[in-house]
Motif scaffolding. Structure first.
Motif, mmCIF file in Angstrom:
data_model
loop_
_atom_site.group_PDB
_atom_site.id
_atom_site.type_symbol
_atom_site.label_atom_id
_atom_site.label_comp_id
_atom_site.label_asym_id
_atom_site.label_seq_id
_atom_site.Cartn_x
_atom_site.Cartn_y
_atom_site.Cartn_z
ATOM 1 N N UNK A 132 0.866 -1.177 0.000
ATOM 2 C CA UNK A 132 0.000 0.000 0.000
ATOM 3 C C UNK A 132 0.901 1.223 0.000
ATOM 4 N N UNK A 133 0.618 2.142 -0.917
ATOM 5 C CA UNK A 133 1.414 3.370 -0.972
ATOM 6 C C UNK A 133 0.532 4.518 -1.437
ATOM 7 N N UNK A 134 0.960 5.725 -1.107
ATOM 8 C CA UNK A 134 0.201 6.929 -1.448
ATOM 9 C C UNK A 134 1.085 7.880 -2.227
ATOM 10 N N UNK A 135 0.534 8.422 -3.293
ATOM 11 C CA UNK A 135 1.197 9.478 -4.055
ATOM 12 C C UNK A 135 0.456 10.779 -3.770
ATOM 13 N N UNK A 136 1.178 11.781 -3.322
ATOM 14 C CA UNK A 136 0.607 13.105 -3.073
ATOM 15 C C UNK A 136 1.067 14.026 -4.181
ATOM 16 N N UNK A 137 0.116 14.664 -4.847
ATOM 17 C CA UNK A 137 0.433 15.495 -6.014
ATOM 18 C C UNK A 137 -0.073 16.907 -5.808
ATOM 19 N N UNK A 138 0.714 17.869 -6.276
ATOM 20 C CA UNK A 138 0.251 19.247 -6.342
ATOM 21 C C UNK A 138 -0.036 19.524 -7.803
ATOM 22 N N UNK A 139 -1.252 19.934 -8.096
ATOM 23 C CA UNK A 139 -1.687 20.136 -9.467
ATOM 24 C C UNK A 139 -1.423 21.562 -9.920
#
Length: 55
Positions: free
Chosen positions: A4-11
């Motif tokens: 399980x992993x999370x990608x955090x993105x700034x758009x």
């Protein structure tokens, strides 16, 4: 094994249509993530994927 992993993105400012953004991700094969859009211009994608154990 399951990872399980999370990608955090700034758009960028021109990527404010979350429905369109989700559609583009799905077109590229990224349709197995749980998306979170709690803050303006930010997107979090959480994945749970199975992968073989190597070694």
């Amino acid at each position: 094994m399951v990872f399980t992993f999370t990608l955090n993105c700034q758009l960028m400012s021109d990527e404010s249509d979350m429905d369109l953004f989700a559609e583009r991700l799905a077109e590229e094969g990224c349709n197995d993530a749980m998306a979170g859009v709690g803050q303006p211009r930010r997107l979090a994608l959480e994945f749970t994927r199975e992968a073989p154990v190597v070694g």
